[in-house]
Write a protein that holds these residues in place. Structure first.
Motif, PDB file in Angstrom:
ATOM      1  N   ASN A 356       1.169  -1.524  -0.089  1.00 23.54           N
ATOM      2  CA  ASN A 356      -0.074  -0.034   0.354  1.00 23.54           C
ATOM      3  C   ASN A 356       0.673   1.220  -0.259  1.00 23.54           C
ATOM      4  OD1 ASN A 356      -2.774  -1.366   0.397  1.00 23.54           O
ATOM      5  ND2 ASN A 356      -3.002  -1.302   2.473  1.00 23.54           N
ATOM      6  N   GLU A 582      -2.407  -2.630  -9.885  1.00 23.08           N
ATOM      7  CA  GLU A 582      -2.900  -1.763  -8.993  1.00 23.08           C
ATOM      8  C   GLU A 582      -4.661  -1.585  -8.734  1.00 23.08           C
ATOM      9  OE1 GLU A 582       1.441   0.106  -9.035  1.00 23.08           O
ATOM     10  OE2 GLU A 582       0.047   0.496 -10.144  1.00 23.08           O
ATOM     11  N   THR A 585      -5.946  -3.501  -6.402  1.00 23.94           N
ATOM     12  CA  THR A 585      -5.521  -3.540  -5.347  1.00 23.94           C
ATOM     13  C   THR A 585      -6.373  -2.538  -4.606  1.00 23.94           C
ATOM     14  OG1 THR A 585      -3.934  -4.346  -5.412  1.00 23.94           O
ATOM     15  CG2 THR A 585      -3.882  -2.729  -2.900  1.00 23.94           C
ATOM     16  N   ASN A 589      -9.273  -3.031  -1.534  1.00 26.59           N
ATOM     17  CA  ASN A 589      -9.321  -2.304  -0.347  1.00 26.59           C
ATOM     18  C   ASN A 589     -10.528  -1.314   0.542  1.00 26.59           C
ATOM     19  OD1 ASN A 589      -6.732  -2.939   1.411  1.00 26.59           O
ATOM     20  ND2 ASN A 589      -5.990  -3.348  -0.897  1.00 26.59           N
TER      21      ASN A 589
END
Length: 591
Positions: A356, A582, A585, A589
């Motif tokens: 992150n 990405e 991700t 999240n």
């Protein structure tokens, strides 16, 4: 026996201070009850005597002291008939006094010892020393004999010097007397010598091994003006709109040993609020730091999220974050403390990982901050005159519709039935009549921030929920606004970014909420959001999509605009050069 083990711990290891005398009594009673649980009969009729542990729990204002922690006690010990050891013996004798007479005798003795210390330390106060010197200089100047009569010039110089010394002396005398008479010292607590257990034989203050506390949460508008002035001169953390608990943090750092541990339970806003930067810095100095987010409500009467903040000596300083959910502790992060201290605002973030952090760095690359291209402003705070300021109908031309955070959803502002009676001078005059000894809480704000186009967003929330507001939209403190001043940047382009999935991810990962009860979007957090200086074509594409969403929401606030918002997300991902991995991700999240 367990009784004596508890007695040893309570007498030698536990010390407490509270400004509330009832809290002090309750604490003393709880400790006596704890001992009573294991009390025993020395013989068939005689119960083991409970010690006088009340001397360990004292009443006083922990933040107010006449004497600093490093005030020189050595001179006082040289001139006094008492030693630190005799002070300790007197306290120990008091605890285990065999009669009421012996207890009273020890009380008098302890009072005499502390009185001696106060007197001698006072004599070494810089102001008192300076007054003695000035008084001596003035005495010598006015009482020295003259062999020859002074010339006019010499007499004029002499008169001027006498006048100067007299005025300085009177000024210092007044200052010293004001300090002595100042009511804020009536309940002062002298950490310097109240507990002999934390002094060495030379009288040096050693400090405490562990400090545990739940300091009061008192905002600046509730602090008496006289106390506020004192705090601002005595504490580094008493700057701007400070809260008392930040001062208690600073005090804790002053009175604990360098090798000691500090643990407080405080509001979650401490983790990322700009006004607590100095306090966070103090917590980090030469220490490792642990933060525990508490998901459940802790205090019935306090509408705040609570966190536990701890620091401890550590050569390889780490920053650790945990959360407690349904009484279970879960680890969130563990990184080098330098990851926190390298940020100028020292935000205590909760979720930090290598993956992150790399993605956050990439998002920030080649950007400008919101503060570089615009202004973020707070809304109207009613103070004590809400009944006069917020009204249910328009009275005259100075009345304007007033909007609240609950009326904002993404890309939409609902109607309001509340009006603000916007007369700054008149309203402030009414506020001043009601404030008593505290400062005014009313904040009318400059009318210019309302009379311009702006993005407005909810103050309360875990992420940005924003929409566009035209000129003439007035708002109270549950809304903040962002006005774009940079002519290169289109305001609707920035609105698209604010409401995007990428910004939701970035905000959550770079800001610590400290809980879910009352999360707030801080002005400093919005000011630091990274804005790409996109070309005109890209800005216009996002602007067009935002216009379409605003139009749909204006016609029907519940209209489904998911497809349009997804298109904005795709453009934002491309603008910030995110890869497919990405993007996954980010979306993983925030869901």
């Amino acid at each position: 026996m367990l009784f004596h083990e508890k007695q040893t711990i309570i007498e030698n290891c536990l010390f407490g201070v509270d400004i509330n005398s009832n809290s002090v009594k309750i604490c003393r009673l709880r400790l006596w009850i704890e001992l009573l649980k294991n009390a025993y009969y020395k013989n068939t009729t005689e119960l083991e005597t409970l010690p006088n542990i009340d001397i360990n729990i004292k009443c006083g204002n922990s933040l107010i002291s006449r004497f600093t922690i490093d005030a020189d006690l050595k001179q006082a010990l040289k001139k006094s008939k008492w030693t630190i050891d005799s002070y300790r013996i007197a306290v120990d004798t008091y605890r285990n006094a065999e009669s009421k007479e012996q207890k009273k005798e020890m009380e008098r003795l302890i009072a005499d010892i502390k009185s001696d210390f106060r007197s001698e330390i006072s004599m070494n106060d810089p102001k008192v020393k300076k007054l003695r010197k000035l008084s001596g200089d003035l005495f010598r100047l006015t009482n020295q004999g003259q062999l020859f009569e002074m010339s006019k010039k010499e007499k004029a110089d002499w008169d001027a010097k006498v006048k100067e010394l007299t005025e300085e002396t009177k000024k210092l005398e007044t200052e010293i007397e004001e300090i002595k008479a100042n009511k804020i010292y009536e309940n002062a607590f002298e950490w310097r010598f109240e507990f002999p257990e934390v002094l060495n034989d030379d009288g040096d203050f050693i400090g405490y091994d562990v400090l545990i506390g739940n300091p009061p949460y008192v905002g600046i508008t509730e602090i008496n003006q006289q106390y506020k002035i004192y705090y601002e001169t005595a504490f580094k953390t008493a700057k701007g709109r400070f809260d008392l608990y930040s001062l208690f943090i600073e005090r804790a750092m002053q009175i604990k040993r360098p090798s000691g541990v500090f643990t407080y339970i405080i509001p979650g806003k401490f983790l990322n609020n700009k006004q607590f930067v100095t306090a966070r810095k103090i917590v980090c100095e030469n220490h490792g730091v642990t933060v525990v987010k508490i998901d459940d409500k802790v205090f019935e009467d306090a509408q705040v999220d609570s966190v536990i903040v701890e620091n401890y000596p550590d050569k390889k300083a780490k920053y650790k974050a945990f959360k407690i959910t349904a009484e279970e502790l879960h680890k969130l992060s563990e990184v080098e403390l330098s990851k926190i201290t390298s940020d100028e605002e020292l935000i205590f973030r909760l979720e930090m990982s290598a993956a992150n952090e790399d993605l956050i760095s990439k998002i920030k690359k080649d950007t400008v901050r919101v503060i570089d291209i615009g202004e973020v402003k707070d809304g109207i705070i009613a103070g004590r005159i809400k009944d006069l300021l917020f009204i249910n109908k328009k009275l005259d031309k100075d009345c304007h519709k007033l909007y609240f955070g609950k009326q904002i959803t993404r890309f939409h502002l609902a109607n309001t039935e509340v009006w603000v009676n916007y007369k700054p001078k008149e309203m402030m005059a009414e506020e001043m009549k009601r404030i008593g000894n505290t400062g005014p809480g009313l904040r009318m704000r400059d009318v210019a921030i309302f009379e311009r186009e702006k993005i407005i967003y909810r103050k309360v929330g875990k992420e940005l929920i924003a929409t566009l507001a035209s000129k003439g939209v007035f708002y109270e403190q549950t809304i903040h606004s962002c006005h774009i001043t940079d002519k290169r940047i289109k305001i609707k382009f920035v609105l698209g970014l604010f409401n995007s999935t990428l910004f939701k991810f970035y905000y959550r990962k770079t800001n610590s909420q400290g809980g879910d009860i009352f999360p707030q979007v801080r002005i400093s957090s919005v000011e630091n959001l990274p804005i790409k200086l996109a070309d005109t074509k890209t800005q216009e594409k996002i602007e067009t999509l935002v216009d379409q969403i605003l139009t749909k929401k204006a016609q029907d606030h519940s209209a489904d605009t998911t497809d349009l918002e997804n298109k904005i997300d795709a453009l934002v991902y491309k603008l910030y050069d995110l890869t497919e991995e990405e993007i996954k991700t980010v979306e993983k999240n925030i869901n």
